[in-house]
Design a protein around this motif. Sequence first.
Motif, PDB file in Angstrom:
ATOM      1  N   THR A  71       0.892  -1.231  -0.013  1.00  0.00           N
ATOM      2  CA  THR A  71      -0.096   0.141  -0.087  1.00  0.00           C
ATOM      3  C   THR A  71       0.672   1.230  -0.060  1.00  0.00           C
ATOM      4  O   THR A  71       2.208   1.232   0.421  1.00  0.00           O
ATOM      5  N   ALA A  72       0.229   2.459  -0.228  1.00  0.00           N
ATOM      6  CA  ALA A  72       1.004   3.688  -0.269  1.00  0.00           C
ATOM      7  C   ALA A  72       1.544   3.810   1.288  1.00  0.00           C
ATOM      8  O   ALA A  72       2.743   4.403   1.274  1.00  0.00           O
ATOM      9  N   ASP A  74       2.561   1.665   3.319  1.00  0.00           N
ATOM     10  CA  ASP A  74       3.585   0.724   3.425  1.00  0.00           C
ATOM     11  C   ASP A  74       5.002   1.278   2.874  1.00  0.00           C
ATOM     12  O   ASP A  74       6.015   1.191   3.501  1.00  0.00           O
ATOM     13  N   LEU A  75       4.779   1.922   1.600  1.00  0.00           N
ATOM     14  CA  LEU A  75       5.856   2.454   0.593  1.00  0.00           C
ATOM     15  C   LEU A  75       6.497   3.768   1.538  1.00  0.00           C
ATOM     16  O   LEU A  75       7.569   4.082   1.615  1.00  0.00           O
ATOM     17  N   ALA A  76       5.335   4.445   2.099  1.00  0.00           N
ATOM     18  CA  ALA A  76       5.583   5.836   2.746  1.00  0.00           C
ATOM     19  C   ALA A  76       6.724   5.324   4.060  1.00  0.00           C
ATOM     20  O   ALA A  76       7.734   6.171   4.170  1.00  0.00           O
ATOM     21  N   LYS A  77       6.261   4.413   4.755  1.00  0.00           N
ATOM     22  CA  LYS A  77       6.884   3.928   5.913  1.00  0.00           C
ATOM     23  C   LYS A  77       8.256   3.629   5.575  1.00  0.00           C
ATOM     24  O   LYS A  77       9.505   3.859   6.183  1.00  0.00           O
ATOM     25  N   GLU A  78       8.447   2.721   4.404  1.00  0.00           N
ATOM     26  CA  GLU A  78       9.747   2.203   3.930  1.00  0.00           C
ATOM     27  C   GLU A  78      10.702   3.468   3.735  1.00  0.00           C
ATOM     28  O   GLU A  78      11.890   3.501   4.092  1.00  0.00           O
ATOM     29  N   THR A  79       9.970   4.539   2.991  1.00  0.00           N
ATOM     30  CA  THR A  79      10.765   5.764   2.529  1.00  0.00           C
ATOM     31  C   THR A  79      11.204   6.408   3.877  1.00  0.00           C
ATOM     32  O   THR A  79      12.433   6.788   3.778  1.00  0.00           O
ATOM     33  N   VAL A  80      10.506   6.443   4.848  1.00  0.00           N
ATOM     34  CA  VAL A  80      10.641   7.408   5.950  1.00  0.00           C
ATOM     35  C   VAL A  80      11.914   6.517   6.759  1.00  0.00           C
ATOM     36  O   VAL A  80      12.890   7.278   6.952  1.00  0.00           O
ATOM     37  N   ALA A  81      11.692   5.093   6.726  1.00  0.00           N
ATOM     38  CA  ALA A  81      12.896   4.610   7.469  1.00  0.00           C
ATOM     39  C   ALA A  81      14.228   4.271   6.724  1.00  0.00           C
ATOM     40  O   ALA A  81      15.249   4.378   7.551  1.00  0.00           O
ATOM     41  N   ARG A  82      14.147   4.453   5.434  1.00  0.00           N
ATOM     42  CA  ARG A  82      15.479   3.987   4.941  1.00  0.00           C
ATOM     43  C   ARG A  82      16.031   5.367   3.956  1.00  0.00           C
ATOM     44  O   ARG A  82      17.246   5.162   3.686  1.00  0.00           O
ATOM     45  N   ASP A  83      15.520   6.384   4.092  1.00  0.00           N
ATOM     46  CA  ASP A  83      15.933   7.445   3.038  1.00  0.00           C
ATOM     47  C   ASP A  83      16.943   8.584   3.919  1.00  0.00           C
ATOM     48  O   ASP A  83      16.422   8.936   4.707  1.00  0.00           O
ATOM     49  N   ARG A  84      18.128   8.195   3.278  1.00  0.00           N
ATOM     50  CA  ARG A  84      19.266   9.428   3.738  1.00  0.00           C
ATOM     51  C   ARG A  84      19.284  10.361   2.484  1.00  0.00           C
ATOM     52  O   ARG A  84      20.320  11.050   2.739  1.00  0.00           O
ATOM     53  N   SER A  85      18.578  10.452   1.801  1.00  0.00           N
ATOM     54  CA  SER A  85      18.771  11.445   0.566  1.00  0.00           C
ATOM     55  C   SER A  85      18.315  12.821   0.886  1.00  0.00           C
ATOM     56  O   SER A  85      17.531  12.874   2.044  1.00  0.00           O
ATOM     57  N   ASP A  86      18.771  13.779  -0.140  1.00  0.00           N
ATOM     58  CA  ASP A  86      18.309  15.019   0.119  1.00  0.00           C
ATOM     59  C   ASP A  86      16.771  15.456  -0.544  1.00  0.00           C
ATOM     60  O   ASP A  86      16.213  16.479  -0.296  1.00  0.00           O
ATOM     61  N   PHE A  87      16.564  14.500  -1.381  1.00  0.00           N
ATOM     62  CA  PHE A  87      15.195  14.667  -2.032  1.00  0.00           C
ATOM     63  C   PHE A  87      14.709  13.565  -2.559  1.00  0.00           C
ATOM     64  O   PHE A  87      15.496  12.408  -2.952  1.00  0.00           O
ATOM     65  N   LEU A  88      13.533  13.312  -2.808  1.00  0.00           N
ATOM     66  CA  LEU A  88      12.747  12.154  -3.555  1.00  0.00           C
ATOM     67  C   LEU A  88      12.528  12.580  -5.035  1.00  0.00           C
ATOM     68  O   LEU A  88      12.312  13.885  -5.115  1.00  0.00           O
ATOM     69  N   PHE A  89      12.568  11.559  -6.091  1.00  0.00           N
ATOM     70  CA  PHE A  89      12.237  11.944  -7.492  1.00  0.00           C
ATOM     71  C   PHE A  89      11.374  10.797  -7.769  1.00  0.00           C
ATOM     72  O   PHE A  89      11.286   9.430  -7.676  1.00  0.00           O
ATOM     73  N   SER A  90      10.452  11.432  -8.727  1.00  0.00           N
ATOM     74  CA  SER A  90       9.528  10.362  -9.385  1.00  0.00           C
ATOM     75  C   SER A  90       9.169  10.799 -10.812  1.00  0.00           C
ATOM     76  O   SER A  90       8.830  11.919 -11.260  1.00  0.00           O
ATOM     77  N   SER A 102      -2.809  10.243  -9.755  1.00  0.00           N
ATOM     78  CA  SER A 102      -3.730   9.691  -8.491  1.00  0.00           C
ATOM     79  C   SER A 102      -2.748   8.858  -7.767  1.00  0.00           C
ATOM     80  O   SER A 102      -3.032   9.051  -6.407  1.00  0.00           O
ATOM     81  N   THR A 103      -2.194   8.009  -8.280  1.00  0.00           N
ATOM     82  CA  THR A 103      -1.421   6.977  -7.518  1.00  0.00           C
ATOM     83  C   THR A 103      -0.218   7.855  -6.751  1.00  0.00           C
ATOM     84  O   THR A 103      -0.158   7.678  -5.546  1.00  0.00           O
ATOM     85  N   PHE A 104       0.062   8.758  -7.237  1.00  0.00           N
ATOM     86  CA  PHE A 104       1.428   9.448  -6.610  1.00  0.00           C
ATOM     87  C   PHE A 104       0.916  10.315  -5.764  1.00  0.00           C
ATOM     88  O   PHE A 104       1.350  10.551  -4.577  1.00  0.00           O
ATOM     89  N   ALA A 105      -0.163  11.032  -5.780  1.00  0.00           N
ATOM     90  CA  ALA A 105      -0.912  11.819  -4.865  1.00  0.00           C
ATOM     91  C   ALA A 105      -1.308  10.863  -3.548  1.00  0.00           C
ATOM     92  O   ALA A 105      -0.962  11.203  -2.111  1.00  0.00           O
ATOM     93  N   GLY A 106      -1.593   9.624  -3.740  1.00  0.00           N
ATOM     94  CA  GLY A 106      -1.725   8.792  -2.477  1.00  0.00           C
ATOM     95  C   GLY A 106      -0.388   8.597  -1.874  1.00  0.00           C
ATOM     96  O   GLY A 106      -0.418   8.490  -0.712  1.00  0.00           O
ATOM     97  N   PHE A 107       0.643   8.352  -2.374  1.00  0.00           N
ATOM     98  CA  PHE A 107       1.814   8.098  -1.791  1.00  0.00           C
ATOM     99  C   PHE A 107       2.234   9.499  -1.089  1.00  0.00           C
ATOM    100  O   PHE A 107       2.863   9.414   0.225  1.00  0.00           O
ATOM    101  N   VAL A 108       1.917  10.727  -1.515  1.00  0.00           N
ATOM    102  CA  VAL A 108       2.578  11.855  -1.157  1.00  0.00           C
ATOM    103  C   VAL A 108       1.667  12.026   0.224  1.00  0.00           C
ATOM    104  O   VAL A 108       2.301  12.625   1.402  1.00  0.00           O
ATOM    105  N   ALA A 109       0.538  11.896   0.370  1.00  0.00           N
ATOM    106  CA  ALA A 109      -0.270  12.017   1.478  1.00  0.00           C
ATOM    107  C   ALA A 109       0.050  11.229   2.519  1.00  0.00           C
ATOM    108  O   ALA A 109       0.181  11.167   3.741  1.00  0.00           O
ATOM    109  N   ALA A 110       0.460   9.615   2.176  1.00  0.00           N
ATOM    110  CA  ALA A 110       0.771   8.901   3.095  1.00  0.00           C
ATOM    111  C   ALA A 110       2.341   8.791   3.677  1.00  0.00           C
ATOM    112  O   ALA A 110       2.527   8.888   4.693  1.00  0.00           O
ATOM    113  N   LEU A 111       3.276   9.825   2.683  1.00  0.00           N
ATOM    114  CA  LEU A 111       4.322  10.088   3.178  1.00  0.00           C
ATOM    115  C   LEU A 111       4.206  11.299   4.302  1.00  0.00           C
ATOM    116  O   LEU A 111       4.970  11.451   5.097  1.00  0.00           O
TER     117      LEU A 111
END
Length: 328
Positions: A71-72, A74-90, A102-111
């Motif tokens: 789910t979005a 799940d992916l957001a939690k993984e991003t917060v836990a593992r991301d040491r970058s200065d920015f994300l890209f899509s 629409s899919t990306f909007a769901g990810f941003v909200a979850a993030l």
Amino acid sequence: MAQQNAPACYRAAMRRRVVPVVASAIGFGVLAFAQSASTLHLNPVIDLLLSHKPVFGLTAPVSPRNGPARTATDLAKETVARDRSDFLFSGGMVGDFDRNLSTFAGFVAALHDAGTRADASPRPLRPIIVRTPRIGLDRAKAIDHISRQLNLGVSGIMIAGATSAEEVRLGLAAMRFKSQGGMRPDAIGTAPKYWGVTDAEYRRKADVWPLNRAGELISWVSIDNKDALAHLRDIAAVKGIGVLSPGAELRGVFTTIEHGDRVFDLDAWASAVNAVLAACQEFHVPCGYQATAADIAARMQQGFGVFLMNWSDLGFQAVGIGRRLAGR
């Protein structure tokens, strides 16, 4: 030396054509605008660029290709836990724009919901830069696509596939509100929520840097085709570009099928990459590169300063290598 650790094919290509660079400048040159590096932007990428420090990004894991569906959240939690970058890209909104947006909007909200700030600053949880589908010279498409992406709370737009300076200027205008001389409608969606600011603050800050030194939005121009290469200096000279880079699609320009076999012209591709770097240095624009753990050290030494890696163990490794070499 870092370049000695690069693959032999890369070293050979660089011997044939090397663009001189002062390594300590990390590819940024002397920026043509004066601003205190101590100024704290909402978008931390801008402060890094102003401080002439390398910047490292990762492709957001919005739509994983392998493994079980997640789910979005799940992916957001993984991003917060593992991301040491200065920015994300899509770059995932190319194709079926409405569905992918629409899919990306769901990810941003979850993030937003999954993230926590380390301090009380109003910075975004994660600066996000997205690729917009090629706009050409279609004014309506530029306004619609770019404004809808910005309304999610992203901090930058990659203008990819452009063939002329005019197309880049159109993209920049679509990023700016009408009150700031651009074409962006007044609607702002959920962007203020993601940034952690009021609607009024967002409207004041959501402008293109460095056209507006207090702006928080970055324009990234990707050189992806031979037409862009032919107009490279004209494109690089456009005021308001935050990052200029050879695009991932540029490799395909120098790949042909001969007698049923795929043939890659390494020398021509290396020459094109170096031409983009030279244009960055000539016009004092930070230069980007899609790097790997195998080549990020060499590309940093060569003069590139903004790096994008895949969301993978090798991508995380590349970010670690880059941060270590940059003293970060």
